[in-house]
Design an enzyme around this catalytic site. Structure first.
Site, PDB file in Angstrom:
ATOM      1  CG  ASN A 205      26.810  38.881  14.332  1.00  0.00           C
ATOM      2  OD1 ASN A 205      25.960  38.977  13.463  1.00  0.00           O
ATOM      3  ND2 ASN A 205      28.094  38.642  14.052  1.00  0.00           N
ATOM      4  CE  LYS A 284      25.092  18.877  23.351  1.00  0.00           C
ATOM      5  NZ  LYS A 284      23.735  18.438  23.671  1.00  0.00           N
ATOM      6  CE  LYS A 332      34.867  49.417  14.506  1.00  0.00           C
ATOM      7  NZ  LYS A 332      33.557  48.869  14.841  1.00  0.00           N
ATOM      8  CE  LYS A 336      38.186  47.295  10.743  1.00  0.00           C
ATOM      9  NZ  LYS A 336      37.326  46.139  10.970  1.00  0.00           N
TER      10      LYS A 336
HETATM   11  O1  PMT Z   1      22.450  41.753   8.279  1.00  0.00           O
HETATM   12  P1  PMT Z   1      21.409  42.730   8.760  1.00  0.00           P
HETATM   13  O2  PMT Z   1      20.485  42.124   9.785  1.00  0.00           O
HETATM   14  O3  PMT Z   1      20.674  43.387   7.626  1.00  0.00           O
HETATM   15  O4  PMT Z   1      22.154  43.920   9.548  1.00  0.00           O
HETATM   16  C1  PMT Z   1      22.999  44.783   8.864  1.00  0.00           C
HETATM   17  C2  PMT Z   1      24.305  45.060   9.632  1.00  0.00           C
HETATM   18  C3  PMT Z   1      23.990  45.833  10.907  1.00  0.00           C
HETATM   19  C4  PMT Z   1      25.009  43.765   9.996  1.00  0.00           C
HETATM   20  C5  PMT Z   1      25.215  45.891   8.660  1.00  0.00           C
HETATM   21  O5  PMT Z   1      24.575  47.087   8.326  1.00  0.00           O
HETATM   22  C6  PMT Z   1      26.567  46.191   9.304  1.00  0.00           C
HETATM   23  O6  PMT Z   1      26.736  47.132  10.063  1.00  0.00           O
HETATM   24  N1  PMT Z   1      27.590  45.348   9.001  1.00  0.00           N
HETATM   25  C7  PMT Z   1      28.912  45.409   9.588  1.00  0.00           C
HETATM   26  C8  PMT Z   1      28.906  44.782  10.968  1.00  0.00           C
HETATM   27  C9  PMT Z   1      30.267  44.785  11.638  1.00  0.00           C
HETATM   28  O7  PMT Z   1      30.877  43.741  11.716  1.00  0.00           O
HETATM   29  O8  PMT Z   1      30.681  45.960  11.981  1.00  0.00           O
HETATM   30  P2  PMT Z   1      32.159  46.234  12.705  1.00  0.00           P
HETATM   31  O9  PMT Z   1      32.089  47.680  13.085  1.00  0.00           O
HETATM   32  O10 PMT Z   1      32.412  45.236  13.766  1.00  0.00           O
HETATM   33  O11 PMT Z   1      33.208  46.004  11.563  1.00  0.00           O
HETATM   34  C10 PMT Z   1      33.654  47.039  10.676  1.00  0.00           C
HETATM   35  C11 PMT Z   1      33.918  46.467   9.304  1.00  0.00           C
HETATM   36  O12 PMT Z   1      34.960  45.492   9.363  1.00  0.00           O
HETATM   37  C12 PMT Z   1      32.731  45.792   8.667  1.00  0.00           C
HETATM   38  O13 PMT Z   1      32.673  46.144   7.312  1.00  0.00           O
HETATM   39  C13 PMT Z   1      33.003  44.307   8.864  1.00  0.00           C
HETATM   40  O14 PMT Z   1      32.439  43.529   7.811  1.00  0.00           O
HETATM   41  C14 PMT Z   1      34.518  44.265   8.830  1.00  0.00           C
HETATM   42  N2  PMT Z   1      35.093  43.178   9.686  1.00  0.00           N
HETATM   43  C15 PMT Z   1      34.863  43.130  11.016  1.00  0.00           C
HETATM   44  C16 PMT Z   1      35.431  42.122  11.769  1.00  0.00           C
HETATM   45  C17 PMT Z   1      36.262  41.177  11.155  1.00  0.00           C
HETATM   46  N3  PMT Z   1      36.819  40.211  11.849  1.00  0.00           N
HETATM   47  N4  PMT Z   1      36.485  41.263   9.831  1.00  0.00           N
HETATM   48  C18 PMT Z   1      35.931  42.242   9.100  1.00  0.00           C
HETATM   49  O15 PMT Z   1      36.131  42.303   7.875  1.00  0.00           O
END
Ligand code: PMT
Length: 399
Positions: A205, A284, A332, A336
């Protein structure tokens, strides 16, 4: 406005002192420059006077000075930084010689003192210089180690003034460090993960890591020990921060788990890829053979696992959404078991992924929420840390 004093000595790297002034000013701090007489052979004091809007001090006794200025100025400052610091000034400070404004001023200040040496590598490594540095450290003076590399004399080795960013970062920790953050371990995740199909293709991403790196930088400046678990980024790691580099969600999970029991606060700013290929291949795959090999499965949800294992840790999650930000962030947060959720709308240009700015909504399990309008990720990190401080203080009161 808080103020620092910047002592400037005679070194080729003196030009970097201008950048140091500018960086402190951009953090909202006033700077008063003190030059040694020999430093004025390299730069006219008027340059610093123009940059700071305050008269540069050189002489101990001067008609234009306030009476006993070395005492009155000592009461006004939060930090005395000497950068660049020569072997001569380090020797004078270590032995208590007070024969000019800067060395006299050092004896008058009660605030933290930070020294950034810059000199030829033989002079720096000389047992006398090293002994002086050791002695000053025992007296509570802090040092920013010089960089190793090409020196003005043409030789290579340690002695090059550290970067202005690194010097200011250390200085800010001495000014900003606060009790609730000291002796606390902050575990921060940042950046994307990459889930490989083969050595050259992966699911990922657009996360740049900027949000997480700013949080790590801010937590360190506030006095915490910081462990940064980072996916691939092109960012420089803030000095003082311990870095664990990872690529995949599985590696991030292992690194986070390793440090979780020691952590007091966890900030999950990483954008963990939600899916991975069921089978990763070491060679690959030819394009013609890709069809049928794209079976995917969910990656482990690291934050959800941390929520389940939570004991004393304070969990800060991030929610990246493109619609119904608050509703989805709340869901969330509950699922979580997060103590503070930071929701950001990643569909808007100029904020969220990759940009220097963000715009977030903070929410708490008790139903409170707070919107923080668009600001730099640095400013947003400072706001998040202020809320973490409130939560840490609440916990301390209730324990
Ligand atoms: O890195 P930048 O370019 O500065 O951008 C910042 C950001 C947009 C990435 C940051 O501000 C942000 O929003 N990070 C969380 C992104 C994300 O994965 O969001 P989510 O809504 O999908 O997940 C919710 C939470 O669960 C997050 O804290 C994530 O780290 C965590 N997660 C998600 C998926 C996963 N498999 N494991 C996790 O721990």
């Amino acid at each position: 406005m808080k103020k620092i004093a910047l002592g400037v000595c005679s070194s080729i790297s003196i030009y970097k002192a201008c950048e140091i002034v500018r960086l402190f000013q951009s953090e909202g701090l006033g700077v008063r420059v003190i030059m040694t007489e020999k430093a004025t052979c390299f730069i006219n004091p008027y340059l610093f006077t123009s940059l700071t809007g305050e008269r540069t001090v050189v002489k101990l006794f001067d008609d234009q000075q306030r009476p006993i200025e070395h005492i009155s100025l000592a009461d006004e400052i939060e930090l005395l930084l000497i950068a660049p610091a020569t072997a001569n000034i380090i020797g004078k400070l270590a032995s208590g010689v007070a024969d000019d404004f800067l060395s006299t001023f050092y004896l008058a200040v009660r605030c933290p003192v930070l020294v950034a040496p810059a000199m030829n590598e033989s002079m720096y490594l000389h047992p006398q210089t090293q002994e002086n540095i050791r002695k000053l450290k025992t007296l509570g003076v802090e040092f920013v180690e010089p960089d190793t590399g090409y020196l003005a004399c043409g030789k290579q080795g340690p002695g090059r003034l550290a970067s202005p960013e690194s010097i200011v970062h250390h200085g800010l920790r001495l000014i900003k460090s606060r009790e609730p953050f000291r002796n606390k371990v902050f575990l921060v995740t940042a950046g994307p993960t990459r889930e490989f199909l083969d050595p050259v293709r992966f699911i990922s991403n657009p996360s740049s890591g900027k949000m997480g790196y700013e949080l790590a930088r801010e937590a360190w400046q506030l006095g915490a020990e910081v462990i940064l678990v980072s996916g691939p980024t092109s960012l420089e790691v803030p000095a003082g921060v311990y870095l664990e580099k990872v690529q995949t969600a599985e590696e991030m999970r292992a690194a986070v788990e390793k440090h979780y029991t020691r952590a007091d606060v966890v900030l999950m700013a990483a954008a963990v890829a939600d899916f991975r290929f069921k089978k990763a291949l070491s060679d690959k795959v030819p394009k013609s053979e890709i069809a049928g090999r794209l079976d995917i499965e969910a990656t482990p949800d690291i934050l959800e696992e941390l929520g389940r294992q939570k004991r004393r840790q304070l969990l800060v999650g991030f929610a990246a959404e493109t619609s119904q930000l608050e509703t989805k962030a709340l869901e969330k947060m509950k699922r979580k078991k997060v103590d503070l959720m930071v929701g950001n709308d990643v569909s808007r240009s100029g904020v969220g992924f990759g940009s220097d700015d963000n715009e977030v909504t903070l929410s708490w399990p008790d139903g409170r929420f707070r919107r923080i309008p668009r600001a730099s990720k640095r400013k947003i990190s400072q706001e998040i840390m202020a809320e973490i401080e409130v939560l840490l203080n609440e916990r301390k009161r209730n324990s």
